[in-house]
Design a protein around this motif. Structure first.
Motif, PDB file in Angstrom:
ATOM      1  N   ILE A 122       0.877  -1.169   0.000  1.00  0.00           N
ATOM      2  CA  ILE A 122       0.000   0.000   0.000  1.00  0.00           C
ATOM      3  C   ILE A 122       0.909   1.212   0.000  1.00  0.00           C
ATOM      4  CG2 ILE A 122      -1.827   1.256   1.188  1.00  0.00           C
ATOM      5  CD1 ILE A 122      -2.577  -1.348   2.600  1.00  0.00           C
ATOM      6  N   THR A 123       0.837   2.006  -1.037  1.00  0.00           N
ATOM      7  CA  THR A 123       1.709   3.177  -1.130  1.00  0.00           C
ATOM      8  C   THR A 123       1.030   4.400  -0.519  1.00  0.00           C
ATOM      9  OG1 THR A 123       0.874   3.731  -3.319  1.00  0.00           O
ATOM     10  CG2 THR A 123       2.815   2.306  -3.217  1.00  0.00           C
ATOM     11  N   ALA A 124       1.862   5.310  -0.029  1.00  0.00           N
ATOM     12  CA  ALA A 124       1.376   6.587   0.521  1.00  0.00           C
ATOM     13  C   ALA A 124       0.187   6.351   1.450  1.00  0.00           C
ATOM     14  CB  ALA A 124       0.996   7.526  -0.615  1.00  0.00           C
ATOM     15  N   SER A 125       0.412   5.575   2.492  1.00  0.00           N
ATOM     16  CA  SER A 125      -0.693   5.148   3.357  1.00  0.00           C
ATOM     17  C   SER A 125      -1.376   6.331   4.040  1.00  0.00           C
ATOM     18  CB  SER A 125      -0.177   4.161   4.396  1.00  0.00           C
ATOM     19  OG  SER A 125       0.788   4.775   5.219  1.00  0.00           O
ATOM     20  N   ARG A 126      -2.634   6.094   4.392  1.00  0.00           N
ATOM     21  CA  ARG A 126      -3.474   7.085   5.067  1.00  0.00           C
ATOM     22  C   ARG A 126      -4.011   6.486   6.352  1.00  0.00           C
ATOM     23  NH1 ARG A 126      -6.991   7.743  -0.465  1.00  0.00           N
ATOM     24  NH2 ARG A 126      -5.349   8.640  -1.779  1.00  0.00           N
ATOM     25  N   ALA A 127      -4.436   7.331   7.259  1.00  0.00           N
ATOM     26  CA  ALA A 127      -5.014   6.827   8.507  1.00  0.00           C
ATOM     27  C   ALA A 127      -6.210   5.914   8.226  1.00  0.00           C
ATOM     28  CB  ALA A 127      -5.434   7.995   9.402  1.00  0.00           C
ATOM     29  N   ALA A 128      -6.941   6.206   7.161  1.00  0.00           N
ATOM     30  CA  ALA A 128      -8.108   5.392   6.808  1.00  0.00           C
ATOM     31  C   ALA A 128      -7.736   3.988   6.330  1.00  0.00           C
ATOM     32  CB  ALA A 128      -8.932   6.090   5.730  1.00  0.00           C
ATOM     33  N   ASP A 129      -6.460   3.742   6.077  1.00  0.00           N
ATOM     34  CA  ASP A 129      -6.016   2.394   5.688  1.00  0.00           C
ATOM     35  C   ASP A 129      -5.873   1.476   6.895  1.00  0.00           C
ATOM     36  OD1 ASP A 129      -3.769   3.816   3.224  1.00  0.00           O
ATOM     37  OD2 ASP A 129      -5.815   3.065   2.968  1.00  0.00           O
ATOM     38  N   THR A 130      -5.997   2.028   8.090  1.00  0.00           N
ATOM     39  CA  THR A 130      -5.910   1.215   9.305  1.00  0.00           C
ATOM     40  C   THR A 130      -6.991   0.136   9.278  1.00  0.00           C
ATOM     41  OG1 THR A 130      -4.959   2.988  10.640  1.00  0.00           O
ATOM     42  CG2 THR A 130      -6.168   1.250  11.815  1.00  0.00           C
ATOM     43  N   ALA A 131      -6.552  -1.117   9.325  1.00  0.00           N
ATOM     44  CA  ALA A 131      -7.467  -2.257   9.193  1.00  0.00           C
ATOM     45  C   ALA A 131      -6.631  -3.530   9.306  1.00  0.00           C
ATOM     46  CB  ALA A 131      -8.183  -2.230   7.841  1.00  0.00           C
ATOM     47  N   SER A 132      -7.306  -4.660   9.243  1.00  0.00           N
ATOM     48  CA  SER A 132      -6.617  -5.943   9.099  1.00  0.00           C
ATOM     49  C   SER A 132      -6.684  -6.367   7.645  1.00  0.00           C
ATOM     50  CB  SER A 132      -7.258  -7.006   9.983  1.00  0.00           C
ATOM     51  OG  SER A 132      -7.028  -6.733  11.341  1.00  0.00           O
ATOM     52  N   TYR A 133      -5.610  -6.961   7.180  1.00  0.00           N
ATOM     53  CA  TYR A 133      -5.523  -7.372   5.784  1.00  0.00           C
ATOM     54  C   TYR A 133      -5.273  -8.877   5.728  1.00  0.00           C
ATOM     55  CZ  TYR A 133      -5.402  -2.450   4.688  1.00  0.00           C
ATOM     56  OH  TYR A 133      -5.740  -1.124   4.569  1.00  0.00           O
ATOM     57  N   PHE A 134      -6.045  -9.541   4.897  1.00  0.00           N
ATOM     58  CA  PHE A 134      -5.984 -10.993   4.785  1.00  0.00           C
ATOM     59  C   PHE A 134      -5.680 -11.402   3.356  1.00  0.00           C
ATOM     60  CE2 PHE A 134      -7.806 -12.234   8.873  1.00  0.00           C
ATOM     61  CZ  PHE A 134      -8.459 -11.067   9.253  1.00  0.00           C
ATOM     62  N   CYS A 135      -4.839 -12.395   3.209  1.00  0.00           N
ATOM     63  CA  CYS A 135      -4.713 -13.032   1.912  1.00  0.00           C
ATOM     64  C   CYS A 135      -5.546 -14.316   1.937  1.00  0.00           C
ATOM     65  CB  CYS A 135      -3.266 -13.337   1.558  1.00  0.00           C
ATOM     66  SG  CYS A 135      -2.484 -14.626   2.540  1.00  0.00           S
ATOM     67  N   ALA A 136      -5.983 -14.724   0.775  1.00  0.00           N
ATOM     68  CA  ALA A 136      -6.785 -15.934   0.659  1.00  0.00           C
ATOM     69  C   ALA A 136      -6.439 -16.616  -0.657  1.00  0.00           C
ATOM     70  CB  ALA A 136      -8.269 -15.600   0.704  1.00  0.00           C
ATOM     71  N   ASN A 137      -6.249 -17.909  -0.592  1.00  0.00           N
ATOM     72  CA  ASN A 137      -5.931 -18.638  -1.818  1.00  0.00           C
ATOM     73  C   ASN A 137      -7.015 -19.650  -2.122  1.00  0.00           C
ATOM     74  OD1 ASN A 137      -4.929 -21.552  -0.995  1.00  0.00           O
ATOM     75  ND2 ASN A 137      -4.045 -20.130   0.473  1.00  0.00           N
ATOM     76  N   SER A 138      -7.208 -19.865  -3.404  1.00  0.00           N
ATOM     77  CA  SER A 138      -8.234 -20.797  -3.865  1.00  0.00           C
ATOM     78  C   SER A 138      -7.615 -22.184  -3.927  1.00  0.00           C
ATOM     79  CB  SER A 138      -8.760 -20.379  -5.231  1.00  0.00           C
ATOM     80  OG  SER A 138      -7.686 -20.348  -6.159  1.00  0.00           O
ATOM     81  N   ALA A 197      -4.273 -15.721   8.774  1.00  0.00           N
ATOM     82  CA  ALA A 197      -4.680 -15.125  10.051  1.00  0.00           C
ATOM     83  C   ALA A 197      -4.672 -13.600  10.008  1.00  0.00           C
ATOM     84  CB  ALA A 197      -3.794 -15.630  11.172  1.00  0.00           C
ATOM     85  N   GLY A 198      -4.095 -13.008   8.963  1.00  0.00           N
ATOM     86  CA  GLY A 198      -4.184 -11.567   8.782  1.00  0.00           C
ATOM     87  C   GLY A 198      -3.029 -10.772   9.348  1.00  0.00           C
ATOM     88  N   THR A 199      -2.869  -9.566   8.803  1.00  0.00           N
ATOM     89  CA  THR A 199      -1.917  -8.578   9.311  1.00  0.00           C
ATOM     90  C   THR A 199      -2.700  -7.372   9.780  1.00  0.00           C
ATOM     91  OG1 THR A 199      -0.089  -9.218   7.852  1.00  0.00           O
ATOM     92  CG2 THR A 199      -0.075  -6.965   8.690  1.00  0.00           C
ATOM     93  N   ARG A 200      -2.450  -6.934  11.018  1.00  0.00           N
ATOM     94  CA  ARG A 200      -3.110  -5.731  11.536  1.00  0.00           C
ATOM     95  C   ARG A 200      -2.236  -4.532  11.220  1.00  0.00           C
ATOM     96  NH1 ARG A 200      -2.894  -8.983  15.692  1.00  0.00           N
ATOM     97  NH2 ARG A 200      -1.557  -7.588  16.869  1.00  0.00           N
ATOM     98  N   LEU A 201      -2.781  -3.620  10.431  1.00  0.00           N
ATOM     99  CA  LEU A 201      -2.046  -2.418  10.028  1.00  0.00           C
ATOM    100  C   LEU A 201      -2.599  -1.213  10.778  1.00  0.00           C
ATOM    101  CD1 LEU A 201      -0.090  -0.854   8.149  1.00  0.00           C
ATOM    102  CD2 LEU A 201      -1.989  -0.681   6.524  1.00  0.00           C
ATOM    103  N   ALA A 202      -1.704  -0.465  11.406  1.00  0.00           N
ATOM    104  CA  ALA A 202      -2.089   0.791  12.053  1.00  0.00           C
ATOM    105  C   ALA A 202      -1.310   1.912  11.376  1.00  0.00           C
ATOM    106  CB  ALA A 202      -1.774   0.748  13.550  1.00  0.00           C
ATOM    107  N   VAL A 203      -2.030   2.896  10.853  1.00  0.00           N
ATOM    108  CA  VAL A 203      -1.410   4.052  10.204  1.00  0.00           C
ATOM    109  C   VAL A 203      -1.687   5.269  11.076  1.00  0.00           C
ATOM    110  CG1 VAL A 203      -1.278   5.463   8.130  1.00  0.00           C
ATOM    111  CG2 VAL A 203      -1.813   3.021   7.948  1.00  0.00           C
ATOM    112  N   HIS A 204      -0.617   5.882  11.558  1.00  0.00           N
ATOM    113  CA  HIS A 204      -0.756   6.998  12.504  1.00  0.00           C
ATOM    114  C   HIS A 204      -0.631   8.341  11.784  1.00  0.00           C
ATOM    115  CE1 HIS A 204      -0.536   4.129  15.778  1.00  0.00           C
ATOM    116  NE2 HIS A 204       0.488   3.564  15.156  1.00  0.00           N
ATOM    117  N   PRO A 205      -1.545   9.262  12.127  1.00  0.00           N
ATOM    118  CA  PRO A 205      -1.509  10.592  11.467  1.00  0.00           C
ATOM    119  C   PRO A 205      -0.229  11.352  11.812  1.00  0.00           C
ATOM    120  CG  PRO A 205      -3.586  10.244  12.635  1.00  0.00           C
ATOM    121  CD  PRO A 205      -2.659   9.117  13.045  1.00  0.00           C
TER     122      PRO A 205
END
Lengths: 113, 110
Positions: B76-92, B102-110
């Motif tokens: 994720i380039t040029a991250s924003r505070a609104a990008d704060t979330a958990s991100y999951f990959c999923a394979n078929s 199990a996910g990555t928890r991303l915190a973007v601080h202003p």
């Protein structure tokens, strides 16, 4: 706006109760899924269905059953709720085939006391 | 278990920085997908990369796939505070069935 709707956001049930979690999608998707999500464990597949009246077991089907009488509706049933079924339950739907993303509902946080 | 793994489990960055999350999986795949989840909500599909693709872009998102290493990364380039979330990959890993990490928890601080 297309969506998947789960009937309840929060639910509290007693041990031994029969619990129904409802999920409805308005996108005419063939596939529907039920996952549960627990901290540190990610999403685990309980059951899925690729057609009306069809169902397949996922990775953790024990203690659950499902019903799909109509294409748009997929119900998850906890036959006799237990405290270890306290979790976030997520419903999703997708088109047939392997090249489509899933659309998820907002989730139902179930607490069994 | 066929479940994949994300790395890191948690990531904390400042606004404007880039965020990179990695994912490994165990089985052969038809495609790999990335999802985002805001706290206590459902998952939102971000991007899908097919097994014969190596890189894909969508807005500020860049996904790579290395099937020889059974791994993928989400940038994720040029991250924003609104990008704060958990991100999951999923394979078929199987027919019409996604296997989530199990996910990555991303915190973007202003």
């Amino acid at each position: 706006d297309v969506k998947v709707t789960q009937s309840s956001r929060y639910l509290v049930k007693r041990t031994g109760e029969k619990v129904f979690l409802e999920c409805v999608q308005d996108m005419d998707h063939e596939n529907m899924f039920w996952y549960r999500q627990d901290p540190g464990l990610g999403l685990r597949l309980i059951y899925f269905s690729y057609d009306v009246k069809m169902k397949e077991k996922g990775d953790i089907p024990e203690g659950y059953s499902v019903s799909r009488e109509k294409k748009e509706r997929f119900s998850l049933i906890l036959e006799s709720a237990s405290t270890n079924q306290t979790s976030m339950y997520l419903c999703a739907s997708s088109r047939q085939g392997t090249l489509w993303g899933y659309t998820f509902g907002s989730g139902t946080r179930l607490t069994v006391v | 278990s066929q479940q994949g793994e994300e790395d890191p489990q948690a990531l904390s960055i400042q606004e404007g920085e880039n965020a990179t999350m990695n994912c490994s999986y165990k089985t052969s795949i038809n495609n790999l997908q990335w999802y985002r989840q805001n706290s206590g909500r459902g998952l939102v599909h971000l991007i899908l990369i097919r097994s014969n693709e190596r890189e894909k872009h969508s807005g500020r998102l860049r996904v790579t796939l290395d099937t020889s290493k059974k791994s993928s990364s989400l940038l994720i380039t040029a991250s924003r505070a609104a990008d704060t979330a958990s991100y999951f990959c999923a394979n078929s890993g199987g027919y019409n069935k996604l296997i989530f990490g199990a996910g990555t928890r991303l915190a973007v601080h202003p």
